[in-house]
Design an enzyme around this catalytic site. Sequence first.
Site, PDB file in Angstrom:
ATOM      1  N   HIS A 275       0.841  -1.195   0.000  1.00 34.64           N
ATOM      2  CA  HIS A 275       0.000   0.000   0.000  1.00 34.64           C
ATOM      3  C   HIS A 275       0.867   1.231   0.000  1.00 34.64           C
ATOM      4  CE1 HIS A 275      -3.245   2.752   0.984  1.00 34.64           C
ATOM      5  NE2 HIS A 275      -4.037   1.794   0.546  1.00 34.64           N
ATOM      6  N   ASP A 326      -7.880  -5.539  -0.134  1.00 38.60           N
ATOM      7  CA  ASP A 326      -8.370  -6.444  -1.173  1.00 38.60           C
ATOM      8  C   ASP A 326      -8.032  -7.907  -0.903  1.00 38.60           C
ATOM      9  OD1 ASP A 326      -9.584  -4.562  -2.912  1.00 38.60           O
ATOM     10  OD2 ASP A 326      -7.603  -3.851  -3.460  1.00 38.60           O
TER      11      ASP A 326
HETATM   12  N1  CMC Z   1       4.107  -7.723  -4.455  1.00 44.82           N
HETATM   13  C1  CMC Z   1       5.448  -7.699  -4.579  1.00 44.82           C
HETATM   14  N2  CMC Z   1       6.186  -6.611  -4.395  1.00 44.82           N
HETATM   15  C2  CMC Z   1       5.533  -5.475  -4.084  1.00 44.82           C
HETATM   16  C3  CMC Z   1       4.144  -5.418  -3.921  1.00 44.82           C
HETATM   17  C4  CMC Z   1       3.433  -6.605  -4.122  1.00 44.82           C
HETATM   18  N3  CMC Z   1       2.093  -6.616  -4.017  1.00 44.82           N
HETATM   19  N4  CMC Z   1       3.779  -4.173  -3.607  1.00 44.82           N
HETATM   20  C5  CMC Z   1       4.898  -3.448  -3.562  1.00 44.82           C
HETATM   21  N5  CMC Z   1       5.958  -4.231  -3.843  1.00 44.82           N
HETATM   22  C6  CMC Z   1       7.353  -3.815  -3.924  1.00 44.82           C
HETATM   23  C7  CMC Z   1       7.639  -3.244  -5.300  1.00 44.82           C
HETATM   24  O1  CMC Z   1       8.054  -4.225  -6.202  1.00 44.82           O
HETATM   25  C8  CMC Z   1       8.702  -2.227  -4.992  1.00 44.82           C
HETATM   26  O2  CMC Z   1       9.915  -2.915  -4.808  1.00 44.82           O
HETATM   27  P1  CMC Z   1      11.274  -2.281  -5.355  1.00 44.82           P
HETATM   28  O3  CMC Z   1      11.456  -0.988  -4.588  1.00 44.82           O
HETATM   29  O4  CMC Z   1      12.270  -3.320  -5.027  1.00 44.82           O
HETATM   30  O5  CMC Z   1      11.077  -2.059  -6.822  1.00 44.82           O
HETATM   31  C9  CMC Z   1       8.299  -1.693  -3.619  1.00 44.82           C
HETATM   32  O6  CMC Z   1       7.543  -2.737  -3.001  1.00 44.82           O
HETATM   33  C10 CMC Z   1       7.432  -0.429  -3.700  1.00 44.82           C
HETATM   34  O7  CMC Z   1       6.294  -0.734  -4.537  1.00 44.82           O
HETATM   35  P2  CMC Z   1       5.567   0.292  -5.486  1.00 44.82           P
HETATM   36  O8  CMC Z   1       4.722  -0.450  -6.439  1.00 44.82           O
HETATM   37  O9  CMC Z   1       6.559   1.250  -6.053  1.00 44.82           O
HETATM   38  O10 CMC Z   1       4.702   1.070  -4.415  1.00 44.82           O
HETATM   39  P3  CMC Z   1       3.502   2.000  -4.719  1.00 44.82           P
HETATM   40  O11 CMC Z   1       3.258   2.786  -3.492  1.00 44.82           O
HETATM   41  O12 CMC Z   1       3.689   2.744  -5.985  1.00 44.82           O
HETATM   42  O13 CMC Z   1       2.306   0.966  -5.001  1.00 44.82           O
HETATM   43  C11 CMC Z   1       0.592  -0.590  -4.761  1.00 44.82           C
HETATM   44  C12 CMC Z   1       1.354   0.576  -4.108  1.00 44.82           C
HETATM   45  C13 CMC Z   1      -0.647  -0.875  -3.957  1.00 44.82           C
HETATM   46  C14 CMC Z   1       0.188  -0.211  -6.180  1.00 44.82           C
HETATM   47  C15 CMC Z   1       1.522  -1.830  -4.803  1.00 44.82           C
HETATM   48  O14 CMC Z   1       1.808  -2.233  -3.486  1.00 44.82           O
HETATM   49  C16 CMC Z   1       0.910  -2.961  -5.605  1.00 44.82           C
HETATM   50  O15 CMC Z   1       1.050  -3.011  -6.822  1.00 44.82           O
HETATM   51  N6  CMC Z   1       0.210  -3.921  -4.927  1.00 44.82           N
HETATM   52  C17 CMC Z   1      -0.466  -4.978  -5.640  1.00 44.82           C
HETATM   53  C18 CMC Z   1      -1.809  -4.489  -6.165  1.00 44.82           C
HETATM   54  C19 CMC Z   1      -2.817  -4.271  -5.058  1.00 44.82           C
HETATM   55  O16 CMC Z   1      -2.996  -5.124  -4.194  1.00 44.82           O
HETATM   56  N7  CMC Z   1      -3.535  -3.152  -5.122  1.00 44.82           N
HETATM   57  C20 CMC Z   1      -4.557  -2.794  -4.146  1.00 44.82           C
HETATM   58  C21 CMC Z   1      -4.169  -1.576  -3.408  1.00 44.82           C
HETATM   59  S1  CMC Z   1      -5.068  -1.287  -1.891  1.00 44.82           S
HETATM   60  C22 CMC Z   1      -6.718  -1.121  -2.286  1.00 44.82           C
HETATM   61  C23 CMC Z   1      -7.034  -0.072  -3.255  1.00 44.82           C
HETATM   62  O17 CMC Z   1      -6.624   1.077  -3.137  1.00 44.82           O
HETATM   63  O18 CMC Z   1      -7.730  -0.386  -4.201  1.00 44.82           O
END
Ligand code: CMC
Length: 389
Positions: A275, A326
């Site tokens: 998140h 989720d």
């Molecule tokens: N699985 C594996 N690695 C992850 C995940 C994950 N679900 N989430 C974050 N990371 C890692 C990512 O690879 C990155 O690593 P590195 O710095 O080594 O490249 C680091 O953590 C930071 O991730 P980010 O994607 O840059 O972080 P963000 O704040 O831009 O994204 C997020 C937040 C929710 C999009 C992301 O955690 C994600 O893609 N999660 C999976 C999709 C998901 O479950 N979405 C629902 C979000 S909550 C409910 C809603 O708002 O709808």
Amino acid sequence: MSTDLHTGFDEEMYPYINKGLAGIIAFSTTKSFIDGEKGELIYAGYNIDTLAENATFEEVCFLLWNDRLPNTSELEEVHEKLKKHRALPEPVVNYIKSTDKKAEPMSVLRSAVSMLADSDETKGKFDEALFMDQAISITAKIPTIIAYFDRVRSGKEIVEPLNEGSTAFNFLYMLNGEKPGQHAEKTMDLCLILHAEHGMNASTFTARTVCATMSDMYSSITAAIGALKGPLHGGANTAVMNTLLELQAQGEDADAVEFTKKKLANKEKIMGFGHRVYKIFDPRGRHLQKMAEDLSVETGHENFYKWSMDMLKTMKEEKNIDPNVDFFSATVYYSMGIQPDLFTCIFTMSRVSGWTGHFMEQAANNRLIRPRALYVGEKNLDWTPVEDR
Ligand code: CMC
């Protein structure tokens, strides 16, 4: 000097870009507060745990629209209005009946909400005096759209909304063609409360951006639905269920730990984890985890809960990443007999209360939302005639 290999962008020569607008405060709001370090979520003054224990979804709608809880007669009034607005205009019903049965439910919902504007006598005028009724009408109709589409695509007769019962009760009635028991209604109601509002998430930001152009509430909610549909946002709950179903297809002995490690080794994201704001377990997730545990035992889906817990532990150990809202909501909805591709629609059914609350807040203190982009392309190139390129 640090240069981005993909864009050639030199960080030291240019102003800092907050990729994904991380940490940018774009608005003030009274709708919700999130403390990502403590795992705290507050809707208009009330902690999510207090609301989960005491409120109904209709009370939460009133709270997000008025920044205070309703008294008895106000609650009755909002409830009456929601019931009155459940029926869909004929063109929208005809659209749903004519839709391809394989259409994505979120796409159908997005188009149907957009169509609602045509039958609104106010034509979605940008007028503060009309916003509350528009919010009630859209919120009341979304469950009907979802249930109608699901029945039409399964070749079943549509079930018209009742003029009684809560939003949760009526939705399950229209979806399944029979009145739900108290337990199912309470479970759905709690899911609606937990998903109603969540700060400046991508879909809420979208809703406010459209509002700020002084477009109309239908356009704003249609755009927000488009944003919520994505797998990085609300679409993640369907993706979580697909992961659990992938494990189920491997048989009873499927190894969720190995499965998760393999995905991580392939640099794949595990849906339902991570998140932007929470650094610990999402407070909504605790309620959903308990519901998922109880329901999966009740409905013989224990494996989903076991695999979920294996994934949770593996993600903590391997990446120190916690589940988001989720993750456990997927098992909850599936255990209630809801099709996985409807999960994000249910999220919409709830989040529309937050979106419309933010719309009214934005409209009351509006300014066009218009950030800048740093141009990193070339400039003043010479023109080459097409035959010479
Ligand atoms: N699985 C594996 N690695 C992850 C995940 C994950 N679900 N989430 C974050 N990371 C890692 C990512 O690879 C990155 O690593 P590195 O710095 O080594 O490249 C680091 O953590 C930071 O991730 P980010 O994607 O840059 O972080 P963000 O704040 O831009 O994204 C997020 C937040 C929710 C999009 C992301 O955690 C994600 O893609 N999660 C999976 C999709 C998901 O479950 N979405 C629902 C979000 S909550 C409910 C809603 O708002 O709808």
